[in-house]
Design a protein around this motif. Structure first.
Motif, PDB file in Angstrom:
ATOM      1  N   ILE A  23      79.321  25.748  54.844  1.00  0.00           N
ATOM      2  CA  ILE A  23      77.900  25.428  54.743  1.00  0.00           C
ATOM      3  C   ILE A  23      77.572  25.381  53.258  1.00  0.00           C
ATOM      4  O   ILE A  23      77.779  26.361  52.535  1.00  0.00           O
ATOM      5  CB  ILE A  23      77.024  26.466  55.465  1.00  0.00           C
ATOM      6  CG1 ILE A  23      77.339  26.459  56.957  1.00  0.00           C
ATOM      7  CG2 ILE A  23      75.543  26.179  55.217  1.00  0.00           C
ATOM      8  CD1 ILE A  23      76.619  27.517  57.750  1.00  0.00           C
ATOM      9  N   THR A  25      74.567  24.262  50.350  1.00  0.00           N
ATOM     10  CA  THR A  25      73.141  23.970  50.191  1.00  0.00           C
ATOM     11  C   THR A  25      72.835  23.563  48.751  1.00  0.00           C
ATOM     12  O   THR A  25      73.516  23.967  47.817  1.00  0.00           O
ATOM     13  CB  THR A  25      72.250  25.181  50.554  1.00  0.00           C
ATOM     14  OG1 THR A  25      72.586  26.274  49.716  1.00  0.00           O
ATOM     15  CG2 THR A  25      72.409  25.573  52.002  1.00  0.00           C
ATOM     16  N   THR A  56      71.094  20.895  53.473  1.00  0.00           N
ATOM     17  CA  THR A  56      72.165  21.717  54.036  1.00  0.00           C
ATOM     18  C   THR A  56      73.211  20.831  54.682  1.00  0.00           C
ATOM     19  O   THR A  56      72.898  20.010  55.535  1.00  0.00           O
ATOM     20  CB  THR A  56      71.608  22.702  55.092  1.00  0.00           C
ATOM     21  OG1 THR A  56      70.567  23.470  54.500  1.00  0.00           O
ATOM     22  CG2 THR A  56      72.695  23.629  55.610  1.00  0.00           C
TER      23      THR A  56
END
Length: 86
Positions: A23, A25, A56
C-alpha cells in the motif's frame, strides 16, 4: 495565467521470493487560495480522495517484480504570483 505541470513516479520493487501486498500513499497539492488551482489530476490504478487529495495504491507484487506508480497534475496560478512546486 501560468500552468505548471508535474509528474511523479514511485518505484516499487518486491525483493522477496513470495508475493507481497503493498500500500503506497501520496497526495496531490491542495490550494488554500482561490487564485491558485490544481487540475488534471491523474493517478492510474489508484484511489483518490477528492477532498484531501490523498492517493492510495494497493498493489499485489509478484516475487522479484517492479512497478512504477505514477501521478501527475497541473497547477494554475496568476503570472504575478510566485509559486514553488517541489
Amino acid at each position: 495565467n501560468r500552468n505548471d505541470s508535474r509528474q511523479c513516479e514511485i518505484d516499487v520493487k518486491n525483493t522477496k521470493q513470495v508475493a507481497v501486498n503493498v500500500i503506497a500513499t501520496d497526495q496531490f497539492p491542495i490550494s488554500t487560495t482561490k487564485e491558485i488551482g490544481v487540475e488534471n489530476e491523474t493517478a492510474p490504478d489508484a484511489q483518490v480522495h477528492k477532498d484531501t487529495g490523498i492517493i492510495t495504491w494497493s498493489v499485489t507484487m509478484p516475487p522479484a517484480q517492479e512497478k512504477k506508480l505514477i501521478m501527475s497534475y497541473t497547477v494554475k496560478y496568476p503570472k504575478v504570483k510566485k509559486v514553488v512546486l517541489e
